[in-house]
Structures are given as structure tokens and as C-alpha cells.
Design a protein around this motif. Structure first.
Motif: not given
Ligand code: FEO
Length: 166
Positions: A29-42
Motif C-alpha cells: 500500500x505504501x509503495x502504491x502511495x509512492x507512485x511505484x506500482x511495480x514495487x507495490x506488485x512485488x
């Protein structure tokens, strides 16, 4: 038969694996907030990995005719300013889980329980891989610093992760 102490420790580890899953979901969720969808997916894939780990303990307890006890899962806490901080905490968490697994191995040896020790050997190996994988990403993020293009490329790479693949 599992000893009562071994059974309790395995139920505690079942809880710890679900706590890992929940923690990584908060990191996704935090990675998605940071606009990093690939990190969020990981991290979403990591959530699935942890669920697999939890179910290995669940199945094993039942196989040994033990009683599964599902315990409450603590609310994940963490306010990570950037991707590096997220992964540094993920690494610390994996190191904590490794210590727990090693303690379980010790307990299985003391209980003269080779079957549980055999199960735990899978986790010993898995933890070496998990720590190495997360540490590799921490090092990569440190080298990149705050480079937006570096983050963009890494985000695209992490978006390719599939369950069961590092
Ligand atoms: Fe279940 Fe990431 O260790």
C-alpha cells in the motif's frame, strides 16, 4: 505426536507468517502511495509467498494431528518515507523471521523430532534466499540514491515478479 511446546511454537510461527503477509500488504500500500506500482506488485507477490509459508505450517500441524490455533494478527506499523526505507524494514523483518526459524530448529532437536526438523530445513533454505533477495534490492536502491530514472527502471523490473520466482 508433537510435544506441547513444539505444537505451540509451530502455531506461533503460523501466526508470524500471517503477520509477515499483513506487514507486506501494508508495504504494498505504501509503495502504491509512492507512485511505484511495480514495487507495490512485488510486495503483493510477497504477500502470497507468506501465505504459502503460513499454510505449510497449518498443513503440517494437521498432518501431525496437532490442533491449529489461529491467533490474532497485530496491526502493521511503519511510516516509510521512500522505497529504500520500506525495503530496509523488509530486510530487518526477514532477519527476524530467520532467527525465529533457527530457534524452531533448536527446539525440534531438543524435542528429538526429526520430522519437524525436516520441515524446518525447507524454511532455513527459504530464509537464505529471502534475505539475499531483499538485501539485493536494498543495495540496488542505495546505489541509485534518489535517481528518478533509476527508480522508474527498477519499478518496471519489479512489476515482472511472479509467485515462486525470485
Ligand atoms: Fe515467511 Fe519471508 O519468510
Amino acid at each position: 505426536m508433537l510435544t506441547p511446546k513444539m505444537l505451540q511454537a509451530l502455531n506461533d510461527q503460523l501466526q508470524a507468517e500471517y503477520h509477515s503477509s499483513y506487514l507486506y500488504l501494508s508495504m504494498a500500500a505504501r509503495c502504491a502511495d509512492l507512485n511505484l506500482p511495480g514495487f507495490a506488485h512485488w510486495f503483493r507477490v510477497q504477500v502470497q509467498e507468506e501465505n504459502v509459508h503460513a499454510l505449510k505450517f497449518f498443513d503440517y500441524i494437521l498432518l501431525r494431528r496437532g490442533t491449529v490455533e489461529l491467533k490474532g494478527i497485530e496491526k502493521p506499523t511503519g511510516s516509510w518515507p521512500n522505497a529504500l526505507a520500506v525495503f530496509e524494514d523488509a530486510l530487518k523483518h526477514e532477519q527476524y523471521i530467520t532467527r525465529r526459524i533457527h530457534d524452531l530448529v533448536k527446539l525440534a532437536r531438543e524435542a528429538n523430532d526429526p520430522a519437524t526438523e525436516a520441515l524446518l530445513q525447507w524454511f532455513v533454505t527459504e530464509q537464505v534466499e529471502e534475505e539475499a533477495m531483499v538485501d539485493g534490492l536494498v543495495q540496488q536502491l542505495k546505489v541509485m540514491g534518489e535517481s528518478p530514472s533509476g527508480l522508474f527502471i527498477m519499478d518496471r523490473e519489479l512489476a515482472k515478479r511472479q509467485l515462486g520466482a525470485q
